[in-house]
Design an enzyme around this catalytic site. Structure first.
Site, PDB file in Angstrom:
ATOM      1  N   GLY A  12       0.787  -1.225   0.000  1.00  0.00           N
ATOM      2  CA  GLY A  12       0.000   0.000   0.000  1.00  0.00           C
ATOM      3  C   GLY A  12       0.820   1.276   0.000  1.00  0.00           C
ATOM      4  O   GLY A  12       0.331   2.323   0.428  1.00  0.00           O
ATOM      5  N   ASN A  14       1.728   3.070  -2.561  1.00  0.00           N
ATOM      6  CA  ASN A  14       1.104   4.064  -3.450  1.00  0.00           C
ATOM      7  C   ASN A  14      -0.113   4.692  -2.784  1.00  0.00           C
ATOM      8  O   ASN A  14      -0.337   5.900  -2.889  1.00  0.00           O
ATOM      9  CB  ASN A  14       0.712   3.422  -4.782  1.00  0.00           C
ATOM     10  CG  ASN A  14       1.880   3.347  -5.738  1.00  0.00           C
ATOM     11  OD1 ASN A  14       2.401   4.374  -6.170  1.00  0.00           O
ATOM     12  ND2 ASN A  14       2.328   2.142  -6.049  1.00  0.00           N
ATOM     13  N   LEU A 101     -10.292  -7.364 -12.983  1.00  0.00           N
ATOM     14  CA  LEU A 101     -11.677  -6.944 -12.745  1.00  0.00           C
ATOM     15  C   LEU A 101     -12.551  -7.306 -13.946  1.00  0.00           C
ATOM     16  O   LEU A 101     -12.101  -7.266 -15.098  1.00  0.00           O
ATOM     17  CB  LEU A 101     -11.720  -5.441 -12.483  1.00  0.00           C
ATOM     18  CG  LEU A 101     -10.989  -5.036 -11.201  1.00  0.00           C
ATOM     19  CD1 LEU A 101     -10.656  -3.552 -11.203  1.00  0.00           C
ATOM     20  CD2 LEU A 101     -11.808  -5.407  -9.969  1.00  0.00           C
ATOM     21  N   HIS A 117       0.608   1.125 -13.121  1.00  0.00           N
ATOM     22  CA  HIS A 117       1.293  -0.093 -13.565  1.00  0.00           C
ATOM     23  C   HIS A 117       2.784   0.220 -13.666  1.00  0.00           C
ATOM     24  O   HIS A 117       3.163   1.257 -14.223  1.00  0.00           O
ATOM     25  CB  HIS A 117       0.751  -0.550 -14.923  1.00  0.00           C
ATOM     26  CG  HIS A 117       1.354  -1.836 -15.376  1.00  0.00           C
ATOM     27  ND1 HIS A 117       1.003  -3.055 -14.824  1.00  0.00           N
ATOM     28  CD2 HIS A 117       2.310  -2.098 -16.291  1.00  0.00           C
ATOM     29  CE1 HIS A 117       1.713  -4.012 -15.395  1.00  0.00           C
ATOM     30  NE2 HIS A 117       2.513  -3.453 -16.294  1.00  0.00           N
ATOM     31  N   ASP A 153      -4.338  -3.583 -18.174  1.00  0.00           N
ATOM     32  CA  ASP A 153      -3.207  -2.657 -18.295  1.00  0.00           C
ATOM     33  C   ASP A 153      -3.212  -1.861 -19.605  1.00  0.00           C
ATOM     34  O   ASP A 153      -2.164  -1.611 -20.208  1.00  0.00           O
ATOM     35  CB  ASP A 153      -1.866  -3.408 -18.130  1.00  0.00           C
ATOM     36  CG  ASP A 153      -1.720  -3.984 -16.725  1.00  0.00           C
ATOM     37  OD1 ASP A 153      -2.275  -3.398 -15.776  1.00  0.00           O
ATOM     38  OD2 ASP A 153      -1.032  -5.012 -16.571  1.00  0.00           O
TER      39      ASP A 153
HETATM   40  C1  GRF Z   1       3.478  -1.136  -7.457  1.00  0.00           C
HETATM   41  O1  GRF Z   1       4.680  -1.263  -8.175  1.00  0.00           O
HETATM   42  C2  GRF Z   1       2.307  -1.068  -8.399  1.00  0.00           C
HETATM   43  O2  GRF Z   1       2.579  -0.336  -9.544  1.00  0.00           O
HETATM   44  C3  GRF Z   1       2.136  -2.519  -8.736  1.00  0.00           C
HETATM   45  O3  GRF Z   1       2.334  -3.203  -7.513  1.00  0.00           O
HETATM   46  C4  GRF Z   1       3.166  -2.416  -6.669  1.00  0.00           C
HETATM   47  C5  GRF Z   1       2.367  -2.157  -5.431  1.00  0.00           C
HETATM   48  O4  GRF Z   1       3.049  -1.446  -4.481  1.00  0.00           O
HETATM   49  N1  GRF Z   1       0.883  -2.769  -9.377  1.00  0.00           N
HETATM   50  P1  GRF Z   1       2.278  -0.812  -3.245  1.00  0.00           P
HETATM   51  O5  GRF Z   1       1.299  -1.845  -2.706  1.00  0.00           O
HETATM   52  O6  GRF Z   1       1.593   0.447  -3.705  1.00  0.00           O
HETATM   53  O7  GRF Z   1       3.366  -0.542  -2.244  1.00  0.00           O
END
Ligand code: GRF
Length: 197
Positions: A12, A14, A101, A117, A153
């Site tokens: 999490g 991001n 999804l 992505h 994607d």
């Molecule tokens: C990120 O690299 C995102 O782009 C990919 O999985 C990773 C998740 O990281 N889909 P986080 O859970 O946000 O730390």
């Protein structure tokens, strides 16, 4: 007020970057938006602790408890729709949400469903992007924020960032370098999208 609902499956980071940006940049005041809920399909997703500590509502919906992909996505939509009304529309952000999804789900939130992505789409859609980029001899890779469409994607690109591949890079080293850029472009792209909602 617009309600941002963030879907996660793991760390999490991001999601945390978006929550912090919303606080730091005063999204409530400037964009009329708040992070209303964080939903995970895994009970042990680390990101849930961060979200809870920020006073954000967290929910767990274990996909394994549902008989089909359709049933899980319908249940997920039901939870999300608690945060959606004409006066308070929802913006759904996928942030490391490791589920494909259904078209029904994607269409329901068309234009309001965003993903990040870790590749320069349309290159390297799908999994293991960093290793595939190293194997292909790429000198630059990156990350893409995009609107979600039924095709995995794909969908209109909202933001991208580029990072170099350095000699001797492992997939993990490269993923970490890309992730630092994800934390910059995802909040920025969301703030821009909020202006248009
Ligand atoms: C990120 O690299 C995102 O782009 C990919 O999985 C990773 C998740 O990281 N889909 P986080 O859970 O946000 O730390």
């Amino acid at each position: 007020m617009k309600n941002i609902v963030i879907l996660i499956s793991g760390g999490g980071s991001n999601m945390a970057a978006i929550v912090k940006a919303a606080q730091r940049e005063g999204w409530a005041e400037h964009h009329g938006a708040r992070v209303a809920a964080v939903i995970s399909n895994k009970a042990d997703a680390k990101g849930l602790q961060f979200a809870g500590a920020q006073g954000i509502v967290t929910e767990v919906l274990d996909h394994k408890a549902y008989p089909s992909r359709d049933a899980f996505d319908a249940a997920l939509a039901q939870v999300i729709d608690r945060y959606d009304s004409p006066a308070e529309p929802v913006l759904v952000l996928l942030a490391g949400f490791m589920r494909i999804l259904t078209p029904d789900f994607v269409n329901r939130y068309a234009g309001r469903l965003v993903n990040i992505h870790p590749s320069l789409l349309p290159s390297f859609a799908g999994l293991h992007t960093h290793q595939r980029a190293i194997d292909a001899g790429c000198q630059f890779v990156g990350a893409t924020v995009h609107l979600v469409t039924a095709e995995l994607d794909h969908g209109p690109i909202l933001a991208q960032a580029v990072v170099p591949v350095l000699p001797g890079d492992t997939a993990d080293a490269l993923a970490a370098r890309v992730l630092t850029q994800e934390h910059l472009i995802y909040p920025r792209a969301v703030a821009q999208l909020l202006q248009t909602m």
